[in-house]
Design a protein around this motif. Structure first.
Motif, PDB file in Angstrom:
ATOM      1  N   VAL A 164       0.934  -1.337   0.087  1.00 56.23           N
ATOM      2  CA  VAL A 164       0.060  -0.136   0.045  1.00 56.23           C
ATOM      3  C   VAL A 164       0.965   1.325   0.021  1.00 56.23           C
ATOM      4  CG1 VAL A 164      -1.672   1.242   1.247  1.00 56.23           C
ATOM      5  CG2 VAL A 164      -1.795  -1.167   1.105  1.00 56.23           C
ATOM      6  N   GLY A 165       2.127   1.249   0.790  1.00 59.59           N
ATOM      7  CA  GLY A 165       2.885   2.432   0.704  1.00 59.59           C
ATOM      8  C   GLY A 165       3.438   2.710  -0.545  1.00 59.59           C
ATOM      9  N   LEU A 166       3.808   1.597  -1.311  1.00 65.51           N
ATOM     10  CA  LEU A 166       4.477   1.858  -2.515  1.00 65.51           C
ATOM     11  C   LEU A 166       3.567   2.330  -3.533  1.00 65.51           C
ATOM     12  CD1 LEU A 166       6.782  -1.298  -2.984  1.00 65.51           C
ATOM     13  CD2 LEU A 166       7.484   1.165  -2.269  1.00 65.51           C
ATOM     14  N   THR A 167       2.184   1.897  -3.490  1.00 69.59           N
ATOM     15  CA  THR A 167       1.328   2.329  -4.320  1.00 69.59           C
ATOM     16  C   THR A 167       0.823   3.879  -4.267  1.00 69.59           C
ATOM     17  OG1 THR A 167       0.199   0.269  -4.309  1.00 69.59           O
ATOM     18  CG2 THR A 167      -1.133   1.770  -4.960  1.00 69.59           C
ATOM     19  N   ILE A 168       0.899   4.279  -3.091  1.00 66.54           N
ATOM     20  CA  ILE A 168       0.635   5.632  -2.594  1.00 66.54           C
ATOM     21  C   ILE A 168       1.811   6.419  -3.020  1.00 66.54           C
ATOM     22  CG2 ILE A 168       0.463   7.070  -0.623  1.00 66.54           C
ATOM     23  CD1 ILE A 168      -1.220   5.130   0.850  1.00 66.54           C
ATOM     24  N   LEU A 169       3.135   6.063  -2.743  1.00 70.45           N
ATOM     25  CA  LEU A 169       4.334   6.699  -3.356  1.00 70.45           C
ATOM     26  C   LEU A 169       4.430   6.866  -4.796  1.00 70.45           C
ATOM     27  CD1 LEU A 169       6.918   8.121  -2.439  1.00 70.45           C
ATOM     28  CD2 LEU A 169       8.044   5.812  -2.818  1.00 70.45           C
ATOM     29  N   ARG A 170       3.780   5.865  -5.370  1.00 70.21           N
ATOM     30  CA  ARG A 170       4.018   5.854  -6.902  1.00 70.21           C
ATOM     31  C   ARG A 170       2.870   6.867  -7.517  1.00 70.21           C
ATOM     32  NH1 ARG A 170       2.665   0.557  -9.952  1.00 70.21           N
ATOM     33  NH2 ARG A 170       0.565   0.691  -9.040  1.00 70.21           N
ATOM     34  N   GLN A 171       1.732   6.806  -6.835  1.00 71.44           N
ATOM     35  CA  GLN A 171       0.408   7.603  -7.392  1.00 71.44           C
ATOM     36  C   GLN A 171       0.957   9.200  -6.661  1.00 71.44           C
ATOM     37  OE1 GLN A 171      -3.136   6.238  -5.481  1.00 71.44           O
ATOM     38  NE2 GLN A 171      -3.282   4.830  -6.896  1.00 71.44           N
ATOM     39  N   GLY A 172       1.611   9.415  -5.651  1.00 69.59           N
ATOM     40  CA  GLY A 172       2.156  10.447  -5.481  1.00 69.59           C
ATOM     41  C   GLY A 172       3.092  11.372  -6.306  1.00 69.59           C
ATOM     42  N   LEU A 173       4.259  10.339  -6.594  1.00 73.54           N
ATOM     43  CA  LEU A 173       5.086  10.682  -7.767  1.00 73.54           C
ATOM     44  C   LEU A 173       4.323  11.184  -9.150  1.00 73.54           C
ATOM     45  CD1 LEU A 173       7.787   8.115  -7.132  1.00 73.54           C
ATOM     46  CD2 LEU A 173       7.957  10.541  -6.528  1.00 73.54           C
ATOM     47  N   VAL A 174       3.376  10.360  -9.439  1.00 75.05           N
ATOM     48  CA  VAL A 174       2.805  10.818 -10.649  1.00 75.05           C
ATOM     49  C   VAL A 174       1.933  12.108 -10.711  1.00 75.05           C
ATOM     50  CG1 VAL A 174       1.017  10.011 -12.468  1.00 75.05           C
ATOM     51  CG2 VAL A 174       2.433   8.547 -11.539  1.00 75.05           C
TER      52      VAL A 174
END
Length: 419
Positions: free
Chosen positions: A5-15
């Motif tokens: 979940v953390g990685l998904t949030i991080l990826r979406q945040g980067l996008v």
């Protein structure tokens, strides 16, 4: 699960952050191939890329970095009749980089091959130029420079356009303007048409105040070779106007497309319809190969001055047989000025003879005057059973012969026409 979940949030945040950063720091300009600036920009890019080539003695500021190129072929027609083929490399579909005004810009040229323009059959294309937001002011400067470069290439030249579907497209390369005085017409003919056109161009507000549609129609009638089309071309060049050549026998041309073309003619253009007598001789429009056009006579009349007809236009029509035209076509409002451009008169023959041979150092002024008098006598209508000669035939005679031989062989030309 927590790591996922953390990685998904991080990826979406980067996008999201990247998108927000791009919107804040970058600005894009989109130009599609329906806009005139599209061709101007590609021509400007090719010109500057060529100027910045290593073979050039100077290094231009703009430099195109790309490995995807397209070729554009142009045929240049010279005044002496010869021609040459020119190749120009332009940026092809893909991503390109160039520098302008000290700022790097990214250009993407995208082509939609799955959808085509219905009328022209060419694919839709879009050019998107992206740079830093602080350099957005360079877009206006770049487009202005591209426009000036395109207009500079047409300066002193006449652009001929033809109907391509529902659009007007340039036909060939711009042509050198022909001086108005080079077309020798009978006394008062050229002056009357020219004055009428200039008066019309200066009375836009006068038409608006009286609720009169701002359009004008001209009909030049006379035998072949009298100089009708040449005069229209010279008049357009003298007024810095272009010519839109309309062929009523074009395949696929219907009443709706004709109305659209006449209503959307380019600014500062004459619409030229040649040999209108052949188009609607019997109110049926048929081409040489037997193809019957869908343009109807009533549709043509409505396009000229109907409810849906456009304004701010000048139409020139030519015909060799005035008597074959329907009275409904040449009534006032559709044809505002009708002018006869006849066979060569004695005055025309004298003027043309003087222009051909008057500047020759081997011909004395006294000899030129005597030769001119002889030409005037030979072209008098009372001689040779009233036979006449066209200006085209006179010009061909003067091109083939010197002054003395032209006067000697002129009676033979009349004999050939009589037999």
């Amino acid at each position: 699960m927590g790591v996922g979940v953390g990685l998904t949030i991080l990826r979406q945040g980067l996008v999201f952050g990247t998108t927000a950063l791009r919107r804040r720091l970058l600005v894009s300009l989109e130009v599609n191939n329906k806009d005139r600036a599209y061709e101007w920009f590609l021509a400007w890019l090719a010109h500057n890329a060529q100027s910045a080539a290593p073979t050039s003695s100077r290094r231009a500021e703009s430099w195109l970095r790309s490995h995807q190129l397209s070729v554009e072929t142009a045929v240049e027609q010279r005044s002496n009749g010869s021609s040459s083929v020119l190749f120009r490399l332009v940026a092809g579909p893909g991503t390109h980089w160039f520098k302008y005004g000290g700022a790097w810009m990214q250009m993407k040229r995208e082509r939609e091959t799955r959808s085509m323009q219905l009328m022209s059959g060419t694919p839709w294309e879009t050019v998107t130029v992206t740079t830093l937001s602080r350099d957005r002011h360079l877009f206006s400067k770049l487009l202005t420079e591209a426009r000036d470069l395109a207009l500079r290439g047409q300066e002193g030249k006449l652009v001929i356009r033809t109907a391509w579907g529902i659009e007007w497209k340039p036909f060939g390369q711009p042509r050198r303007k022909r001086p108005l005085h080079s077309v020798v017409l009978d006394t008062g003919v050229s002056e009357k048409v020219e004055q009428d056109v200039k008066a019309f161009l200066q009375r836009r507000q006068w038409y608006a105040d009286r609720g009169i549609p701002y359009r004008r129609g001209y009909l030049l009638h006379g035998p072949p070779g009298s100089g009708k089309t040449s005069y229209i071309q010279a008049l357009a060049g003298s007024l810095s106007y272009d010519i839109c050549l309309l062929n009523l026998s074009e395949r696929g041309l219907g009443d709706d497309k004709l109305n659209h073309l006449l209503s959307n003619a380019p600014e500062r253009s004459f619409i030229l319809i040649e040999d209108v007598d052949a188009a609607f001789n019997k109110r049926v429009q048929t081409s040489e190969d037997g193809y019957q056009s869908s343009v109807t006579f009533s549709g043509f009349l409505n396009a000229l001055d109907g409810v849906a007809s456009g304004e701010e236009r000048i139409i020139f029509m030519t015909t060799n047989h005035l008597g074959q035209l329907d009275p409904a076509l040449i009534r006032p409002g559709r044809v505002d000025l009708s002018m006869l451009v006849d066979h060569a008169s004695p005055t025309q023959a004298r003027t043309l003879f003087t222009r051909f041979y008057g500047g020759s150092e081997s011909v004395q002024p006294e000899l030129v005057e005597r030769m001119g008098q002889q030409v005037e006598e030979l072209t008098a209508k009372e001689m040779y059973d009233g036979k006449e000669i066209s200006m085209a035939a006179l010009q061909g005679l003067f091109i083939r012969n010197n002054a003395q031989d032209a006067v000697k062989t002129l009676p033979e030309l009349f004999v050939e026409r009589r037999t």
